[in-house]
Write an enzyme that holds these catalytic residues in place. Structure first.
Site, mmCIF file in Angstrom:
data_model
loop_
_atom_site.group_PDB
_atom_site.id
_atom_site.type_symbol
_atom_site.label_atom_id
_atom_site.label_comp_id
_atom_site.label_asym_id
_atom_site.label_seq_id
_atom_site.Cartn_x
_atom_site.Cartn_y
_atom_site.Cartn_z
ATOM 1 N N ASP A 59 130.726 -93.636 25.779
ATOM 2 C CA ASP A 59 131.575 -92.518 26.197
ATOM 3 C C ASP A 59 132.532 -92.094 25.083
ATOM 4 O OD1 ASP A 59 132.745 -91.094 28.681
ATOM 5 O OD2 ASP A 59 134.516 -92.122 27.883
ATOM 6 N N GLU A 73 127.749 -90.100 23.368
ATOM 7 C CA GLU A 73 128.365 -88.907 23.942
ATOM 8 C C GLU A 73 129.362 -88.349 22.935
ATOM 9 O OE1 GLU A 73 131.113 -86.925 27.395
ATOM 10 O OE2 GLU A 73 131.683 -88.786 26.441
ATOM 11 N N LEU A 82 137.695 -92.601 18.364
ATOM 12 C CA LEU A 82 138.153 -93.995 18.311
ATOM 13 C C LEU A 82 139.330 -94.225 17.359
ATOM 14 C CD1 LEU A 82 134.809 -96.021 18.469
ATOM 15 C CD2 LEU A 82 136.180 -95.064 20.327
ATOM 16 N N GLU A 134 142.413 -92.874 14.548
ATOM 17 C CA GLU A 134 143.334 -91.778 14.257
ATOM 18 C C GLU A 134 143.758 -91.870 12.795
ATOM 19 O OE1 GLU A 134 144.162 -94.024 16.857
ATOM 20 O OE2 GLU A 134 143.038 -92.760 18.262
ATOM 21 N N GLN A 184 144.966 -93.010 30.903
ATOM 22 C CA GLN A 184 143.928 -93.581 30.030
ATOM 23 C C GLN A 184 144.441 -93.729 28.590
ATOM 24 O OE1 GLN A 184 141.459 -90.290 31.449
ATOM 25 N NE2 GLN A 184 139.769 -91.724 31.659
HETATM 26 C C1 GLC Z 1 133.610 -88.569 29.129
HETATM 27 C C2 GLC Z 1 133.137 -88.621 30.558
HETATM 28 C C3 GLC Z 1 134.158 -87.980 31.437
HETATM 29 C C4 GLC Z 1 135.474 -88.719 31.281
HETATM 30 C C5 GLC Z 1 135.899 -88.786 29.819
HETATM 31 C C6 GLC Z 1 137.005 -89.771 29.603
HETATM 32 O O1 GLC Z 1 133.663 -87.285 28.638
HETATM 33 O O2 GLC Z 1 131.884 -88.004 30.668
HETATM 34 O O3 GLC Z 1 133.752 -87.984 32.776
HETATM 35 O O4 GLC Z 1 136.470 -88.064 32.017
HETATM 36 O O5 GLC Z 1 134.845 -89.208 28.982
HETATM 37 O O6 GLC Z 1 136.533 -91.079 29.724
#
Ligand code: GLC
Length: 537
Positions: free
Chosen positions: A202, A244, A207, A209, A170
């Site tokens: 999420d 989040e 975002l 740095e 990721q």
């Molecule tokens: C958030 C999601 C989690 C995911 C992470 C990376 O914390 O809730 O499931 O692994 O972001 O996207």
């Protein structure tokens, strides 16, 4: 009438993992058409808004939070047309739907990353964050501590290290690049055009740095998020964003801005303190964190929750409390993960309705829109033998037929729970529909009662019991024309508490035939682990 645009301030939100809900075509994966078939179930539960977890194209290295194409869907879930129909069917039933918006990163399979790594001169190179060593940004913490040693990973094709706050699959997007900022806005427009009501955004703290910082909650990040909100307000009025940010209350407070950033934000520090209050039979630390929670703008709201698809995070507690939580709620090391606990609600609270009642009552009566995790309404169990957080993402249990009625396939994406307590033969929707006292019907009723009180939905809170030790927690929720006094006896013993109740009569909302008379120094008796919601008549 309240402003319809403020619907989110008092909404029951239900979190659906598309893969886990209902498989309509027998391939072992839940799908959009499956969700459509179960929408009436959600309306009878009292759900106002569905939070649909990632349904985008993805290699599923992080269960869809690793997106390889932001504007297409994961094929086994169905087509974009199916999804469009799902949104329409949700709206037809008077519910709303928000989807996950993953801004911070994409999948390493995404075209942008594939191009970026191949060619230093590609315009996509600058979509990501590269460095020649892995020593930059030493102040930044690691989130997935169980499996990651660094936020940098060497990419042999690129000949450089790239930055990632989560799994190496990721790569973080580079928000200093204006093209990235614009591209992600267009992703949002694509889905908003399809008629969704907003996003659960999420991992937003990460975002941007900046050297010499911890790379969380930076001013640049807030500025960009405000830009997104402005775009939504202008082009898609009435749509919302839920934040989040697993951060301390004063830091989450910043994400509401002046009412011009997020409308909704999860209250992460509250959640583990609900479990601590029940386990320690003492709400001292819950009261403390709530008193340390700043006021938020009038058009904003907290989101309360008990469990979700991740581990029960213990990032927002002290080291001592973390150890206590692990010892108490995760005695088996297999139950622990990163800085948290990978178990579901019912097993955590020992399948004990009294304790579960306290948990739901706290979630429903502390200010915020409650977010329910699929399966927790019937009391599903977990499977700690599964990899990563999969043990809390098993198939929804609909009935006692094969695979719990989730799917006709021989094998499902994860095995359905079969143990002797939480297995689908014992815990399933069909069985609980028939039983007035079941977990499902009990919760339905509680949701209905909560919805009947504007004070519980929109009211302010004043703490009546405070201090270091709070075995019986009492507070007041009130709007101009509604007032509810909430009691929780956190202990396993009967308790009596003396409180000043304004003159007049009060109705017990749970057992409406019971009435109390107000007055100074009134004694209220509570059974072990009883909660009581008293509404001023
Ligand atoms: C958030 C999601 C989690 C995911 C992470 C990376 O914390 O809730 O499931 O692994 O972001 O996207």
């Amino acid at each position: 009438m309240r402003d319809q645009n403020l619907w989110y301030k008092n909404a029951i939100i239900y979190q659906i993992y598309p893969r886990s809900f209902y498989d309509s075509n027998g391939d072992g994966y839940g799908d959009f058409n499956g969700i459509i078939q179960k929408l009436d179930y959600l309306t009878t539960l009292g759900v106002d808004c569905i939070w649909l977890m990632p349904m985008y194209k993805s290699p599923l290295k992080d269960d869809g939070y690793d997106i390889s194409d932001f504007c297409s869907v994961y094929e086994p879930f169905g087509t974009v047309e199916d999804l469009r129909r799902l949104f329409a069917e949700v709206h037809q039933r008077g519910m709303r739907v928000i989807t996950d918006l993953v801004l911070n990163h994409c999948s390493d399979q995404h075209f942008w990353f594939q191009e970026a790594r191949k060619d230093r001169n590609s315009k996509y190179r600058d979509y990501f964050v590269w460095n020649d060593t892995d020593k930059k940004f030493p102040e930044t913490r690691i989130i997935f501590v169980d499996s990651q040693e660094s936020n940098w990973t060497w990419d042999a094709v690129a000949g450089q290290y790239y930055w990632h706050r989560f799994y190496p699959s990721q790569p973080d997007l580079n928000y200093d690049n204006p093209e990235v900022r614009e591209a992600m806005k267009n992703v949002m427009r694509y889905w908003l055009d399809m008629g969704i009501d907003g996003f659960r955004a999420d991992a937003v703290p990460y975002l941007f740095e900046r050297e010499g910082t911890i790379n969380e909650n930076l001013p640049e990040t807030h500025a960009y998020l405000k830009e997104l909100r402005k775009m939504m307000d202008t082009e898609y009025p009435g749509t919302v964003m839920l934040c989040e940010a697993n951060q301390w209350p004063e830091d989450v407070r910043e994400y509401f801005g002046d009412g011009d950033e997020f409308q909704l934000g999860f209250h992460f520090p509250l959640m583990p303190r609900i479990f601590m209050s029940i386990g320690k039979q003492d709400a001292g630390s819950l009261v403390k964190i709530m008193q340390a929670t700043p006021e938020i703008p009038e058009n904003c709201q907290w989101c309360t929750f008990l469990r979700n698809h991740d581990e029960l995070t213990l990032e927002m507690v002290t080291e001592e409390d973390r150890q206590w939580m692990w010892n108490f709620y995760a005695p088996d090391p297999a139950m622990r993960m990163n800085l948290g606990i990978r178990r579901r609600l019912y097993p955590l609270l020992e399948n004990d309705r009294a304790k579960i009642g306290l948990a739901y009552s706290l979630m429903f009566t502390i200010p915020g829109s409650p977010v329910l995790y699929y399966g927790d309404e019937i009391g599903m169990g977990d499977d700690i033998t599964q990899f990563d957080r999969n043990g809390v993402r098993t198939p929804m249990q609909w009935d006692d037929s094969q695979n719990g009625g989730f799917s006709d396939a021989d094998t499902t994406y994860l095995p359905v729970i079969t143990d002797s307590v939480y297995g689908y033969r014992h815990v399933n929707v069909q069985k609980q529909e028939k039983d007035g006292a079941s977990n499902l019907n009990w919760l339905r009723n509680l949701i209905r009662i909560r919805k009947s009180s504007p004070a519980l939905g929109y009211g302010g809170i004043s703490w009546i019991t405070t201090g270091d030790r709070v075995p019986v927690l009492v507070y007041k929720r009130a709007t101009a024309d509604d007032c509810v006094i909430v009691f929780h006896n956190l202990t396993g013993d009967p308790q009596e508490i003396s409180v000043d109740l304004t003159q007049g009569s009060y109705q017990d909302l749970i057992v409406p035939s019971i009435r109390y008379e107000g007055g100074a120094g009134k004694t209220v008796k509570l059974a072990p682990r009883q909660f009581l919601w008293l509404r001023k008549e």
